[in-house]
Design an enzyme around this catalytic site. Sequence first.
Site, PDB file in Angstrom:
ATOM      1  CB  THR A  16       5.736  39.736  17.548  1.00  0.00           C
ATOM      2  OG1 THR A  16       6.491  39.493  16.356  1.00  0.00           O
ATOM      3  CG2 THR A  16       4.287  40.009  17.193  1.00  0.00           C
ATOM      4  N   GLY A  17       8.772  41.270  18.552  1.00  0.00           N
ATOM      5  CA  GLY A  17      10.074  41.008  19.151  1.00  0.00           C
ATOM      6  C   GLY A  17      10.169  41.649  20.522  1.00  0.00           C
ATOM      7  NE  ARG A  44      10.083  37.665   9.156  1.00  0.00           N
ATOM      8  CZ  ARG A  44      10.668  36.491   9.357  1.00  0.00           C
ATOM      9  NH1 ARG A  44      10.637  35.576   8.421  1.00  0.00           N
ATOM     10  NH2 ARG A  44      11.277  36.223  10.491  1.00  0.00           N
ATOM     11  NE  ARG A  45       7.266  34.111  12.761  1.00  0.00           N
ATOM     12  CZ  ARG A  45       7.992  33.544  13.721  1.00  0.00           C
ATOM     13  NH1 ARG A  45       7.756  32.292  14.069  1.00  0.00           N
ATOM     14  NH2 ARG A  45       8.923  34.242  14.340  1.00  0.00           N
ATOM     15  CG  ASP A  63       7.767  38.918   2.938  1.00  0.00           C
ATOM     16  OD1 ASP A  63       8.726  39.505   3.484  1.00  0.00           O
ATOM     17  OD2 ASP A  63       7.913  37.999   2.097  1.00  0.00           O
ATOM     18  CD  GLN A 127      16.235  47.563  18.669  1.00  0.00           C
ATOM     19  OE1 GLN A 127      15.374  48.108  19.358  1.00  0.00           O
ATOM     20  NE2 GLN A 127      16.309  46.240  18.543  1.00  0.00           N
ATOM     21  CE  LYS A 131      25.983  42.929  12.594  1.00  0.00           C
ATOM     22  NZ  LYS A 131      25.171  42.005  11.801  1.00  0.00           N
ATOM     23  CE1 TYR A 166      22.310  45.728  13.174  1.00  0.00           C
ATOM     24  CE2 TYR A 166      24.230  46.165  14.537  1.00  0.00           C
ATOM     25  CZ  TYR A 166      23.055  45.477  14.320  1.00  0.00           C
ATOM     26  OH  TYR A 166      22.626  44.551  15.235  1.00  0.00           O
ATOM     27  CB  SER A 197      13.716  38.367  19.803  1.00  0.00           C
ATOM     28  OG  SER A 197      12.843  39.392  20.213  1.00  0.00           O
TER      29      SER A 197
END
Length: 375
Positions: A16-17, A44-45, A63, A127, A131, A166, A197
């Site tokens: 869902t992101g 999660r949701r 979860d 992904q 960073k 990461y 997101s």
Amino acid sequence: MAKIPNASVALVVGVTGMAGLSLAEALKKPTALGGPWKVYGTARRSKPSWFPSSIVDHFISFDATNLDDTIKNLFPISNEVTHVFWVAIQVRENEEANILINSTMLKNVVDVLKSGTSSPLCHVTLQTGTKHYIGPVFDPSLANQLVAHEPPFHEDMPRLPYPNFYYTQEDVLASYAPSISYSVHRPSIIIGASSRSVYNTLLCLAVYANICKHQGLPFRYPGNGYTWEHFNEASDARVLAEQQIWAAISEKFKNQAFNCTNGDVFTWKSFWKELCKVFNVEFVPFDEKEKFDVVEMMKDNASAWDKIVEEHGLLKTKMQDMIAAFAAIKAVLNLEFQLVSNMTKSRDFGFFGYADTLRSIEMWVRRLQDMNIVP
């Protein structure tokens, strides 16, 4: 469920992101590499109202930090899933906490999928992001002491001497070799559409622009003069999905890391002009004397966003859920170096996906509007 011989079965963790939505859409296209794909999407949701059910065969809410919950929901499909696409993230108060929770989630999922006696899992797509090259810039205890690599960033640069989840996630995947291969994808600022997101730059800027219109405030740039004038780049969620699928299906790309950006560069001045056109607000040139803290401004205007949501009958999003993303925007827009990655390795390996960043802004904003997330 019986195992489907020679099938491509994807588990998109974090569907869902922004990246997950585009990835599921890309996998279900008739032209998808390695297809046809059966797609399990997880989050999660529960599934949000804007999520198109047709892009996954099954939606699973669980979860991943909880091993028992992961076993309950994923073990029944462990004899099916051939590829995991990991686009999930949880953000905590510091990088050490990020390392613990994100590595735990990844390990739980892979361990459960591998636990079946006939597990066909062969590849995990991970992904991460730039960073990797600049350090944990969102950790307040570390941000002021970081020394980044010199841009443009390329994949064989050594790891920086700072904690970074990461790095830990890559080590987790490497520990499963040779039974599972993996690919690592390092986008820059992801441009896409979602209300879920953690870091959604375009959604935050859309919220900020609409608050300015609602309150009669100037739409001022919340960064510094350096980023206003110097080059940055972004990663369209569609290009990112294309690269992830491309790398997942070939032995040639086994255990490789790839930068993933649109292939062009922009200044934030040019990006800001495009936002002003899309949102029909006046362009205000950057003025160092007018600098402000966008995080504090958004906290002060939380009630204004609530009114906008109510007046337009939008999906009920809360400012408090976007503060982490605004803090990330504040950090990135106040950098003192150009946020640019080298895409040569991807080209050498045969990936030529690209997007026109400035031209894509309006398309993604209209998508957010169609999803009833912004007015």
